[in-house]
Design a protein around this motif. Structure first.
Motif, PDB file in Angstrom:
ATOM      1  N   VAL A 199       0.862  -1.179   0.000  1.00  0.00           N
ATOM      2  CA  VAL A 199       0.000   0.000   0.000  1.00  0.00           C
ATOM      3  C   VAL A 199       0.897   1.227   0.000  1.00  0.00           C
ATOM      4  N   GLY A 200       0.574   2.171  -0.844  1.00  0.00           N
ATOM      5  CA  GLY A 200       1.350   3.410  -0.898  1.00  0.00           C
ATOM      6  C   GLY A 200       0.657   4.505  -0.098  1.00  0.00           C
ATOM      7  N   VAL A 201       1.418   5.215   0.707  1.00  0.00           N
ATOM      8  CA  VAL A 201       0.890   6.352   1.462  1.00  0.00           C
ATOM      9  C   VAL A 201       1.402   7.603   0.778  1.00  0.00           C
ATOM     10  N   ASP A 202       0.510   8.306   0.129  1.00  0.00           N
ATOM     11  CA  ASP A 202       0.903   9.499  -0.607  1.00  0.00           C
ATOM     12  C   ASP A 202       0.268  10.653   0.153  1.00  0.00           C
ATOM     13  N   LEU A 203       1.069  11.379   0.905  1.00  0.00           N
ATOM     14  CA  LEU A 203       0.513  12.364   1.832  1.00  0.00           C
ATOM     15  C   LEU A 203      -0.204  13.504   1.117  1.00  0.00           C
ATOM     16  N   ALA A 204       0.098  13.679  -0.181  1.00  0.00           N
ATOM     17  CA  ALA A 204      -0.592  14.744  -0.916  1.00  0.00           C
ATOM     18  C   ALA A 204      -2.022  14.356  -1.285  1.00  0.00           C
ATOM     19  N   ARG A 205      -2.324  13.062  -1.285  1.00  0.00           N
ATOM     20  CA  ARG A 205      -3.667  12.624  -1.680  1.00  0.00           C
ATOM     21  C   ARG A 205      -4.743  13.202  -0.780  1.00  0.00           C
ATOM     22  N   GLU A 206      -4.466  13.223   0.513  1.00  0.00           N
ATOM     23  CA  GLU A 206      -5.474  13.760   1.431  1.00  0.00           C
ATOM     24  C   GLU A 206      -5.662  15.255   1.211  1.00  0.00           C
ATOM     25  N   LEU A 207      -4.566  15.948   0.886  1.00  0.00           N
ATOM     26  CA  LEU A 207      -4.700  17.364   0.567  1.00  0.00           C
ATOM     27  C   LEU A 207      -5.559  17.552  -0.681  1.00  0.00           C
ATOM     28  N   GLU A 208      -5.392  16.658  -1.647  1.00  0.00           N
ATOM     29  CA  GLU A 208      -6.178  16.774  -2.876  1.00  0.00           C
ATOM     30  C   GLU A 208      -7.660  16.506  -2.614  1.00  0.00           C
ATOM     31  N   GLN A 209      -7.948  15.613  -1.649  1.00  0.00           N
ATOM     32  CA  GLN A 209      -9.352  15.386  -1.270  1.00  0.00           C
ATOM     33  C   GLN A 209      -9.951  16.686  -0.728  1.00  0.00           C
ATOM     34  N   VAL A 210      -9.137  17.387   0.055  1.00  0.00           N
ATOM     35  CA  VAL A 210      -9.623  18.640   0.643  1.00  0.00           C
ATOM     36  C   VAL A 210      -9.777  19.714  -0.424  1.00  0.00           C
ATOM     37  N   THR A 211      -8.769  19.883  -1.289  1.00  0.00           N
ATOM     38  CA  THR A 211      -8.887  20.941  -2.306  1.00  0.00           C
ATOM     39  C   THR A 211     -10.005  20.632  -3.289  1.00  0.00           C
ATOM     40  N   PHE A 212     -10.233  19.342  -3.567  1.00  0.00           N
ATOM     41  CA  PHE A 212     -11.352  18.976  -4.448  1.00  0.00           C
ATOM     42  C   PHE A 212     -12.646  19.566  -3.903  1.00  0.00           C
TER      43      PHE A 212
ATOM     44  N   ARG B  22      -8.871   8.026  -6.158  1.00  0.00           N
ATOM     45  CA  ARG B  22      -8.295   7.352  -7.333  1.00  0.00           C
ATOM     46  C   ARG B  22      -7.829   8.363  -8.379  1.00  0.00           C
ATOM     47  N   LEU B  23      -8.519   9.516  -8.464  1.00  0.00           N
ATOM     48  CA  LEU B  23      -8.053  10.552  -9.396  1.00  0.00           C
ATOM     49  C   LEU B  23      -6.614  10.933  -9.061  1.00  0.00           C
ATOM     50  N   SER B  24      -6.308  11.044  -7.759  1.00  0.00           N
ATOM     51  CA  SER B  24      -4.933  11.356  -7.349  1.00  0.00           C
ATOM     52  C   SER B  24      -3.972  10.296  -7.877  1.00  0.00           C
ATOM     53  N   LEU B  25      -4.390   9.038  -7.796  1.00  0.00           N
ATOM     54  CA  LEU B  25      -3.523   7.957  -8.274  1.00  0.00           C
ATOM     55  C   LEU B  25      -3.319   8.041  -9.789  1.00  0.00           C
ATOM     56  N   TYR B  26      -4.416   8.324 -10.521  1.00  0.00           N
ATOM     57  CA  TYR B  26      -4.280   8.443 -11.979  1.00  0.00           C
ATOM     58  C   TYR B  26      -3.328   9.589 -12.319  1.00  0.00           C
ATOM     59  N   LEU B  27      -3.460  10.681 -11.563  1.00  0.00           N
ATOM     60  CA  LEU B  27      -2.589  11.833 -11.793  1.00  0.00           C
ATOM     61  C   LEU B  27      -1.120  11.447 -11.608  1.00  0.00           C
ATOM     62  N   ARG B  28      -0.814  10.723 -10.519  1.00  0.00           N
ATOM     63  CA  ARG B  28       0.571  10.302 -10.278  1.00  0.00           C
ATOM     64  C   ARG B  28       1.070   9.384 -11.400  1.00  0.00           C
ATOM     65  N   GLU B  29       0.203   8.497 -11.854  1.00  0.00           N
ATOM     66  CA  GLU B  29       0.602   7.549 -12.896  1.00  0.00           C
ATOM     67  C   GLU B  29       0.865   8.296 -14.207  1.00  0.00           C
TER      68      GLU B  29
END
Lengths: 224, 224
Positions: A199-212, B22-29
């Motif tokens: 499992v990858g922990v990408d700390l920016a993902r949670e920020l992107e959930q918030v900015t979304f 998942r959008l965050s994941l697609y973006l990283r990919e």
């Protein structure tokens, strides 16, 4: 102890990751309820602070068995035990950490791991200034000893907290040492063979959930 | 620039969090594909390294518009731009961090934030040994100045990296200062009023995802 086991053992690949992730949230909420003196709870109470409907809570739990009691609801201690059994955290897991920069140090000091049954027992780095020291009570060994130490100590989980450019080679070393589960904190997607869970922990993902949410709310307001 | 906008603006509360994640994941990919010289891609290529089917990728993107080109597939640069627009990261966000212990320091040094358009511009703590210093180029101010500084600098996002016991009061101060989005790294569930978006980062959750898979695979093997 309950008279009978309520859980049915799932095929892990048949359960969506989002369901498993919500189980973790329900577990935290139950632990919070216990800490505030509550002995029983309901689907709606369990979901409320997390923003989930009672139907969602019931549906998620139904993947794994029947946990409620008529007229009572869920018994918090019992449901905590059942969810831990499902998540595999009804026992302690020993974890090896590679990389003791700022992030690695933060992980070594993160109290949330021990609370949930994860103990980082060994740390590894290539920096000779760090090798041989102890951080948060954990010894730092040279990365070249990874395979040897993991096999000797029967460590089952690995954490990758190195820069992105080193992350795949550290992962390969974990795999070669027989590690079955890896959590990656480096901001990069890594490859593991089938049979190894990652499992990858990408700390920016949670920020992107918030900015979304923030950005689209603002945009919708401006449209009105 | 494309001739026409392909995105339809979503109502953020109608989109499941898992889709946004998942959008965050697609973006990283996509960013990885660009870095390896690929200019176009397909749903199946986009999903492959992430373990998602092409149908899943298409369904997720279909929430927001039509992004493919007949006979070409997705143009990587274009789709990156569209996903950033959806996530609200087609511009930079200024972030205030409270708590510069190990975790806070790790967050200040985390390169994944800047890569995705998040810049921690101010840090706050109550420790007089830290106040007035600079960490990773960011000035540390006393927590008592939070409201004043946030309003003066028009900072829109807050990060909570304090111990669990302090996390709610820091969150309340963020809310009082008019912050619209908060990311919480403390291992505790926090309350925010409606209109404020909050996501909790619980670092043990990812470990539980891994143990769920490892423990249930082992158990299923033993059953055979």
């Amino acid at each position: 102890m309950s008279e009978e086991s309520h859980t049915s053992r799932p095929n892990p690949s048949a359960i969506p990751g989002a369901v498993v992730s919500r189980l973790s949230l329900y577990l935290r909420e139950l632990q919070h309820l216990i800490a505030t003196g509550k002995e029983t709870t309901s689907s709606s109470q369990l979901g409320r602070r997390l923003g989930f409907t009672d139907a969602q809570v019931r549906k998620d739990l139904a993947h794994f068995g029947h946990f409620g009691h008529p007229g009572i609801g869920y018994k918090c201690v019992e449901l905590i035990g059942e969810i831990r059994k499902i998540l595999g955290t009804d026992r302690e897991w020993q974890v090896a950490l590679v990389g003791v920069g700022n992030l690695g140090r933060a992980l070594l000091g993160y109290r949330g791991f021990v609370q949930q049954g994860f103990r980082i027992v060994m740390a590894f780095d290539t920096d000779s200034a760090k090798v041989g020291t102890e951080i948060e009570g954990v010894e730092v060994s040279h990365l070249s000893q990874l395979g040897e130490v993991l096999k000797a100590k029967k460590i089952e989980l690995g954490m990758v907290a190195v820069p992105a450019a080193m992350a795949q080679s550290v992962t390969d070393e974990f795999v070669a040492a027989g590690i079955k589960g890896i959590v990656n904190f480096a901001p990069v997607t890594l490859q593991v063979p089938e049979g190894v869970s990652m499992v990858g922990v990408d700390l920016a993902r949670e920020l992107e959930q918030v900015t979304f949410t923030v950005a689209n709310k603002l945009a919708n307001l401006n449209d009105q």
